[in-house]
Design a protein around this motif. Structure first.
Motif, mmCIF file in Angstrom:
data_model
loop_
_atom_site.group_PDB
_atom_site.id
_atom_site.type_symbol
_atom_site.label_atom_id
_atom_site.label_comp_id
_atom_site.label_asym_id
_atom_site.label_seq_id
_atom_site.Cartn_x
_atom_site.Cartn_y
_atom_site.Cartn_z
ATOM 1 N N CYS A 13 0.821 -1.210 0.000
ATOM 2 C CA CYS A 13 0.000 0.000 0.000
ATOM 3 C C CYS A 13 0.857 1.263 0.000
ATOM 4 O O CYS A 13 0.849 2.026 -0.962
ATOM 5 C CB CYS A 13 -0.935 -0.030 1.196
ATOM 6 S SG CYS A 13 -2.040 1.375 1.316
ATOM 7 N N LEU A 14 1.616 1.496 1.082
ATOM 8 C CA LEU A 14 2.423 2.702 1.222
ATOM 9 C C LEU A 14 3.844 2.362 1.655
ATOM 10 O O LEU A 14 4.051 1.474 2.480
ATOM 11 C CB LEU A 14 1.817 3.648 2.268
ATOM 12 C CG LEU A 14 0.410 4.209 2.030
ATOM 13 C CD1 LEU A 14 -0.022 5.017 3.249
ATOM 14 C CD2 LEU A 14 0.385 5.073 0.773
ATOM 15 N N ASN A 20 4.904 8.377 6.238
ATOM 16 C CA ASN A 20 5.419 9.505 7.018
ATOM 17 C C ASN A 20 4.891 10.832 6.487
ATOM 18 O O ASN A 20 4.499 11.722 7.248
ATOM 19 C CB ASN A 20 6.955 9.528 6.968
ATOM 20 C CG ASN A 20 7.597 8.488 7.858
ATOM 21 O OD1 ASN A 20 6.928 7.853 8.666
ATOM 22 N ND2 ASN A 20 8.896 8.297 7.708
ATOM 23 N N GLY A 21 4.888 10.973 5.149
ATOM 24 C CA GLY A 21 4.441 12.217 4.540
ATOM 25 C C GLY A 21 2.986 12.523 4.861
ATOM 26 O O GLY A 21 2.628 13.674 5.153
ATOM 27 N N ALA A 22 2.148 11.492 4.825
ATOM 28 C CA ALA A 22 0.735 11.679 5.144
ATOM 29 C C ALA A 22 0.555 12.095 6.601
ATOM 30 O O ALA A 22 -0.248 12.986 6.919
ATOM 31 C CB ALA A 22 -0.036 10.394 4.856
ATOM 32 N N LYS A 333 -6.112 1.176 -1.158
ATOM 33 C CA LYS A 333 -5.847 2.192 -2.175
ATOM 34 C C LYS A 333 -4.941 3.266 -1.572
ATOM 35 O O LYS A 333 -5.172 3.742 -0.465
ATOM 36 C CB LYS A 333 -7.160 2.813 -2.664
ATOM 37 C CG LYS A 333 -8.012 1.862 -3.491
ATOM 38 C CD LYS A 333 -9.311 2.537 -3.915
ATOM 39 C CE LYS A 333 -10.178 1.587 -4.738
ATOM 40 N NZ LYS A 333 -11.489 2.197 -5.104
ATOM 41 N N GLN A 334 -3.927 3.645 -2.327
ATOM 42 C CA GLN A 334 -2.904 4.544 -1.798
ATOM 43 C C GLN A 334 -3.476 5.861 -1.274
ATOM 44 O O GLN A 334 -3.172 6.281 -0.147
ATOM 45 C CB GLN A 334 -1.855 4.818 -2.885
ATOM 46 C CG GLN A 334 -0.606 5.515 -2.372
ATOM 47 C CD GLN A 334 0.432 5.683 -3.454
ATOM 48 O OE1 GLN A 334 0.332 6.582 -4.276
ATOM 49 N NE2 GLN A 334 1.422 4.806 -3.474
ATOM 50 N N LYS A 338 -3.587 7.211 2.646
ATOM 51 C CA LYS A 338 -2.968 8.481 3.032
ATOM 52 C C LYS A 338 -3.970 9.386 3.744
ATOM 53 O O LYS A 338 -3.652 9.995 4.774
ATOM 54 C CB LYS A 338 -2.411 9.193 1.797
ATOM 55 C CG LYS A 338 -1.143 8.584 1.235
ATOM 56 C CD LYS A 338 -0.666 9.390 0.025
ATOM 57 C CE LYS A 338 0.618 8.824 -0.554
ATOM 58 N NZ LYS A 338 1.081 9.590 -1.743
ATOM 59 N N GLU A 339 -5.177 9.484 3.193
ATOM 60 C CA GLU A 339 -6.197 10.332 3.802
ATOM 61 C C GLU A 339 -6.595 9.805 5.180
ATOM 62 O O GLU A 339 -6.813 10.580 6.118
ATOM 63 C CB GLU A 339 -7.426 10.425 2.890
ATOM 64 C CG GLU A 339 -8.548 11.301 3.438
ATOM 65 C CD GLU A 339 -8.074 12.703 3.820
ATOM 66 O OE1 GLU A 339 -8.525 13.211 4.874
ATOM 67 O OE2 GLU A 339 -7.241 13.276 3.083
ATOM 68 N N ASN A 340 -6.684 8.488 5.318
ATOM 69 C CA ASN A 340 -7.028 7.894 6.616
ATOM 70 C C ASN A 340 -5.937 8.142 7.651
ATOM 71 O O ASN A 340 -6.220 8.351 8.828
ATOM 72 C CB ASN A 340 -7.298 6.405 6.462
ATOM 73 C CG ASN A 340 -8.625 6.121 5.785
ATOM 74 O OD1 ASN A 340 -9.505 6.986 5.756
ATOM 75 N ND2 ASN A 340 -8.789 4.919 5.250
ATOM 76 N N ILE A 341 -4.678 8.117 7.211
ATOM 77 C CA ILE A 341 -3.573 8.446 8.124
ATOM 78 C C ILE A 341 -3.666 9.906 8.546
ATOM 79 O O ILE A 341 -3.564 10.232 9.736
ATOM 80 C CB ILE A 341 -2.204 8.160 7.464
ATOM 81 C CG1 ILE A 341 -1.958 6.646 7.371
ATOM 82 C CG2 ILE A 341 -1.071 8.825 8.264
ATOM 83 C CD1 ILE A 341 -0.693 6.274 6.632
ATOM 84 N N ARG A 342 -3.860 10.803 7.574
ATOM 85 C CA ARG A 342 -3.968 12.232 7.901
ATOM 86 C C ARG A 342 -5.083 12.484 8.914
ATOM 87 O O ARG A 342 -4.885 13.182 9.915
ATOM 88 C CB ARG A 342 -4.227 13.042 6.614
ATOM 89 C CG ARG A 342 -3.012 13.246 5.739
ATOM 90 C CD ARG A 342 -3.295 14.257 4.631
ATOM 91 N NE ARG A 342 -4.137 13.685 3.589
ATOM 92 C CZ ARG A 342 -3.682 13.126 2.458
ATOM 93 N NH1 ARG A 342 -2.383 13.072 2.233
ATOM 94 N NH2 ARG A 342 -4.523 12.647 1.558
#
Length: 355
Positions: A13-14, A20-22, A333-334, A338-342
């Motif tokens: 996935c990531l 880290n960026g997210a 999905k990438q 990312k949005e879920n991490i943010r």
């Protein structure tokens, strides 16, 4: 305010850098003035070479080698002065094979030996091996054969002189021995395509190889912690190359002086794809926690089990990034991840820093 972000890759996935960026975006959306330090990390598997590259620099060497089915591919390793960092998955990894191609009865670690040989020829005298994600269960026989083919004048291991001046360190959180019900074949071969019958054959093959090797050297390292890592590649490095076995994350964190980095931090965010009680058995987030000192550590993951045990271990917060009921395909999905991490970081960081 200073926040350290050191999240392992979310496999399939990531990458660590992407995760880290997210998380960093989430922090900055809540604390715009915060100093956010992103640290790419890995425990020895996927992303280990890249984590060292980000930490120490050096050159990524590109080599034509054999994949697990002896097909020609291009693989990279890190060369920094006299140190090389090699991820065995780059040449001998499960991801190099289609699902229908997986067969540990024939998959070979030969390509990993070619990477080691290239590093030695280019002056490496300290070689770190990241063990993780292998497609093989050959007890490192293929890797050793590649070294013999490269360096032995008469085709015998004892003819090799150049490796005597090279030190090897295997980075792994796997503690399994080479053989038996906790060994490489029984524990790891099924996920590489082995049937129950294959498992028994592979285990017996490894046992016989260890017996022959023990007679030759006068000692047996098949029971050492880490011998069963990467389909027995750990054993080959321990037995034949006198390698030291060290926790992958511990080695990386010591190299980048993580303890110094976090001394003045207010928060550390770490994570991995799936967190449960096995996380406490030396996986990356625990390595981060052990070096955090008094700085609170937030653990995020795509899946959480045994949350109370993780909290008791010392994590300030343990948060699942995925909302209840989300389909796995969607969660993987990438951009969704990312949005879920943010979103998770916005919620958890605010909660922790308000205490």
């Amino acid at each position: 305010m200073k926040v350290i972000v050191a999240i392992d890759s979310f496999k399939g996935c990531l990458t660590s850098k992407e995760a880290n960026g997210a998380a960093a975006e989430g922090i900055r959306s809540v604390f715009p003035e915060a100093e956010v330090v992103e640290v790419p990390v890995s425990d020895g598997g996927e992303g280990y070479m890249e984590a060292f590259h980000a930490a120490v620099g050096g050159q990524l060497e590109e080599v034509t080698v054999r994949d697990p089915l002896m097909r020609l591919i291009t693989a990279k390793y890190l060369l920094h002065n006299e140190m090389a960092v090699i991820e065995i998955a780059k040449a001998s990894g499960l991801t190099l094979l289609a699902k229908e191609e997986r067969n540990p009865m024939v998959a070979t670690s030969y390509g990993t030996g070619q990477l080691v040989a290239d590093a030695v020829r280019k002056g490496a005298r300290q070689i770190i091996i990241g063990l993780g994600g292998s497609a093989t269960s050959d007890a490192g026989v293929g890797m050793l054969r590649a070294l013999i083919d490269t360096f032995a004048r008469h085709g015998r291991w004892d003819d090799i002189e150049v490796l005597k001046d090279v030190s090897f360190t295997i980075a792994s959180d796997v503690k399994n021995p080479l053989c038996g019900e906790n060994g490489a074949a029984h524990v790891f071969a099924p996920q590489k395509g082995a049937t129950p019958e294959m498992v028994l054959t592979l285990d017996e093959r490894a046992r016989k190889f260890a017996e022959v090797s023990a007679r030759h050297f006068g000692y047996d390292r098949s029971e050492m912690a880490g011998a069963g890592a990467a389909g027995g590649l750990g054993y080959a490095f321990l037995q034949y190359l006198d390698a030291k076995c060290i926790s992958g994350i511990q080695l990386l964190l010591d190299t980048i002086r993580f303890k110094e980095m976090v001394k003045d931090a207010d928060l550390i965010i770490t994570g991995e794809g799936s967190a449960d009680r096995q996380t406490l058995m030396g996986k990356l987030p625990v390595g981060i926690l052990e070096q955090a000192g008094k700085v609170p550590v937030c653990l995020i993951a795509g899946k959480i089990s045994d949350r109370e045990e993780l909290l008791k271990a010392g994590f300030a917060n343990v948060a699942c990034i995925n909302p209840p009921g989300i389909a796995l395909e969607e969660a993987m999905k990438q951009e969704v991840a990312k949005e879920n991490i943010r979103h998770t970081i916005v919620t958890t960081s605010t909660s922790i820093m308000s205490r």
